[in-house]
Design a protein around this motif. Structure first.
Motif, PDB file in Angstrom:
ATOM      1  N   LEU A  28       0.830  -1.201   0.000  1.00 21.92           N
ATOM      2  CA  LEU A  28       0.000   0.000   0.000  1.00 21.92           C
ATOM      3  C   LEU A  28       0.869   1.258   0.000  1.00 21.92           C
ATOM      4  O   LEU A  28       0.592   2.223  -0.729  1.00 21.92           O
ATOM      5  N   CYS A  29       1.934   1.244   0.800  1.00 27.80           N
ATOM      6  CA  CYS A  29       2.821   2.410   0.864  1.00 27.80           C
ATOM      7  C   CYS A  29       3.583   2.610  -0.440  1.00 27.80           C
ATOM      8  O   CYS A  29       3.784   3.747  -0.879  1.00 27.80           O
ATOM      9  N   LEU A  30       3.997   1.526  -1.076  1.00 32.03           N
ATOM     10  CA  LEU A  30       4.698   1.644  -2.354  1.00 32.03           C
ATOM     11  C   LEU A  30       3.767   2.171  -3.449  1.00 32.03           C
ATOM     12  O   LEU A  30       4.203   2.913  -4.337  1.00 32.03           O
ATOM     13  N   GLU A  31       2.493   1.775  -3.401  1.00 33.05           N
ATOM     14  CA  GLU A  31       1.533   2.323  -4.358  1.00 33.05           C
ATOM     15  C   GLU A  31       1.349   3.829  -4.156  1.00 33.05           C
ATOM     16  O   GLU A  31       1.304   4.599  -5.124  1.00 33.05           O
ATOM     17  N   LEU A  32       1.242   4.250  -2.905  1.00 38.15           N
ATOM     18  CA  LEU A  32       1.136   5.682  -2.605  1.00 38.15           C
ATOM     19  C   LEU A  32       2.385   6.414  -3.050  1.00 38.15           C
ATOM     20  O   LEU A  32       2.317   7.539  -3.576  1.00 38.15           O
ATOM     21  N   ASN A  33       3.529   5.776  -2.884  1.00 35.98           N
ATOM     22  CA  ASN A  33       4.785   6.372  -3.303  1.00 35.98           C
ATOM     23  C   ASN A  33       4.833   6.573  -4.812  1.00 35.98           C
ATOM     24  O   ASN A  33       5.284   7.618  -5.304  1.00 35.98           O
ATOM     25  N   THR A  34       4.343   5.575  -5.553  1.00 38.05           N
ATOM     26  CA  THR A  34       4.309   5.682  -7.015  1.00 38.05           C
ATOM     27  C   THR A  34       3.374   6.798  -7.475  1.00 38.05           C
ATOM     28  O   THR A  34       3.722   7.605  -8.350  1.00 38.05           O
ATOM     29  N   LEU A  35       2.197   6.874  -6.887  1.00 33.65           N
ATOM     30  CA  LEU A  35       1.235   7.907  -7.270  1.00 33.65           C
ATOM     31  C   LEU A  35       1.719   9.305  -6.893  1.00 33.65           C
ATOM     32  O   LEU A  35       1.328  10.289  -7.529  1.00 33.65           O
ATOM     33  N   SER A  36       2.573   9.397  -5.863  1.00 30.35           N
ATOM     34  CA  SER A  36       3.065  10.712  -5.430  1.00 30.35           C
ATOM     35  C   SER A  36       4.131  11.264  -6.374  1.00 30.35           C
ATOM     36  O   SER A  36       4.236  12.485  -6.547  1.00 30.35           O
ATOM     37  N   ILE A  37       4.925  10.384  -6.993  1.00 30.61           N
ATOM     38  CA  ILE A  37       6.010  10.854  -7.853  1.00 30.61           C
ATOM     39  C   ILE A  37       5.521  11.168  -9.265  1.00 30.61           C
ATOM     40  O   ILE A  37       6.159  11.945  -9.988  1.00 30.61           O
TER      41      ILE A  37
END
Length: 340
Positions: A28-37
């Motif tokens: 979940l955190c990696l998905e949020l990280n991808t959407l943030s960049i």
């Protein structure tokens, strides 16, 4: 305000991924990280930037699917989402492929040069440094359950293709992308035998890459041709850039030599001397394009012909140079002093 919120999301997602103990929370955190960049990559509204954002999204989405597949399969086999319970070889190997795809190692490295070339220099800095912290932390947690043969093979291939691919590049962002691939090879190759050495290598790379990208951004340097006239913008920045490039290449007694020495010592200790020899030979490929760039930066006069074109740039102020000087000097010369 929206940019600040996206940046906070980028930072928090990485910190939460590092602190998580469950594969579901990490996914979940990696998905949020991808959407943030993604907004940072596509911010310039250029077709190449949109293409880079699309390639980055598709690659990261594929890696996230593999990560979720491995985590779900492991939870089905062991009854837990705990990261330390990766006893099955298939799930641990699938998880390794997913995390190395997110970082950009061979054979899933093809997206990295294209994405960096389509991004701005500051966005390329984020992708090359900050975006590698969360996947590397997850690899560190599961390092005891990874197959050593697989990591050794990935590491050797990454150092080889990273050095070979960077030799023919004239665009500095693509050259730094292949440099990132080669350095990730050094990180992965000793992941199962000495994870701490891998962490030293990746954080040393981040410390060296950050001022390098910042200097290129301040001097508007994007190609090798721009490097030949960089001295006219700031002689101090030119000298610092040369030292940073040589340090990243791993020349003693600069900082970049320290992690390579530790990794070579560990490989020899594990009776992997032939592999250590091959890895050192592949590092000569990276050294060739680092030396070429350093030569163009410091030892080559720009063309004096009236018909030649020179990139227009504003002269760097003394304050901007002095801000980067302590960081670059510390990152270049400090860490070799830590060698016992």
């Amino acid at each position: 305000m929206p940019t600040a919120m996206i940046f906070v999301g980028l930072i928090l997602s990485t910190i939460l991924a590092m602190a998580s103990n469950s594969w579901l929370l990490a996914w979940l955190c990696l998905e949020l990280n991808t959407l943030s960049i993604l907004p940072f990559i596509s911010k310039t509204k250029h077709p190449r930037a949109i293409e880079a954002a699309t390639k980055y999204f598709l690659t990261q989405a594929t890696a996230s699917c593999l990560l979720l597949l491995a985590g779900t399969s492991n939870a089905w086999l062991t009854g837990t989402w705990d990261m330390t319970q990766m006893s099955n070889k298939l799930t641990s190997t699938t998880m390794l492929i997913a995390l190395t795809m997110k970082m950009g190692t061979v054979p899933t490295h093809f997206w990295l040069p294209e994405v960096l070339q389509g991004s701005t220099l500051l966005t390329a800095l984020l992708i090359s440094t900050w975006q590698k912290i969360a996947p590397m932390s997850l690899l560190f947690i599961m390092s005891n359950n990874i197959q050593p043969t697989f990591t050794l093979t990935l590491g050797l291939l990454s150092t080889t293709f990273g050095g070979w691919g960077g030799m023919n590049q004239t665009q500095l962002r693509k050259m730094m992308a292949y440099s990132s691939i080669a350095n990730m090879g050094w990180t992965v190759i000793t992941l199962t035998h000495e994870p701490k050495a891998s962490m030293i290598n990746i954080f040393t790379y981040i410390i060296l890459t950050t001022p390098t990208f910042l200097l290129m951004a301040l001097t508007s340097t994007k190609t090798l041709q721009n490097m030949t006239t960089m001295w006219s913008t700031s002689p101090l920045a030119t000298t610092t850039m040369a030292l940073l490039l040589l340090s990243t290449a791993g020349l003693p007694p600069l900082t970049g030599f320290l992690p390579k020495l530790i990794i070579m010592n560990e490989l020899v200790t594990q009776n992997l001397t032939p592999l250590a020899t091959m890895t050192m030979m592949t590092s000569l490929l990276s050294l060739s394009f680092y030396l070429r760039t350093t030569y163009l930066t410091t030892l080559l006069n720009p063309p004096s012909s009236a018909t030649s074109t020179t990139k227009w740039r504003q002269k760097m102020t003394k304050n901007k140079t002095m801000i980067l000087l302590p960081t670059a000097t510390t990152s270049t010369f400090m860490m070799p002093a830590l060698i016992p």
